[in-house]
Design a protein around this motif. Sequence first.
Motif: not given
Length: 204
Positions: A135-161
């Motif tokens: 949290d401390q380091l992230l608060s010092q970042a000027s930009e925080i790009p988040v990767m899109s989910f890869t093909a066929g991936n999802s939030l549910e999938a990354v939590r279980t697989d």
Amino acid sequence: IYTLFLHDALPISACVLVIKIPRTLSGAIFMGSLPDRVPLVIGVTGHRDLRTQDVPLLEREVAAIITRLQRDYIGEDVETPLILISALAEGADRVVARVALALDVRLIAPLPLPVAEYRRDFEPGLTPGAAVEFDQLLSQASEIPVMSFTAGNSLEAVRTDVNKRAEQYRAVGLFIVQHSDVLIALWDGNESDKAVGGTGEVVT
């Protein structure tokens, strides 16, 4: 042509590898409100489980590398930005991020997953307080790009697989390599370890 510098003085479990890549427009994606100059972009990859006793030496080595880049590529040109892109995982990512921030290098933090989901990887982490440090380091970042989910991936999938989760780590590793002029890797040199999204895969 790539030039590699391997610091043999470091223990095999924590080598510093620097790949100098010819200057391109790779940094243009990060210009935003920066001065009208193409930045020099440093990327980082490496192991999470660095030995505690190695960290001070690694910090000195990384500081020397960044200082040399500032001298050789930036010089007196204070308008040319120097940027570090780090995913802020435990270990190598954070060692380099801490050093870079102390040297007034701008931090951009691409993440493999949405912030709240990624933070779960540090609860608990390998070391006490890993989530708080994130949290401390992230608060010092000027930009925080988040990767899109890869093909066929999802939030549910990354939590279980775990394999689906690893795909997101591969995506952020590729992002860092593709957008860096210089890559610093804290790596043990084990080319046979090609775990998806791991340091060996990113470097080789």
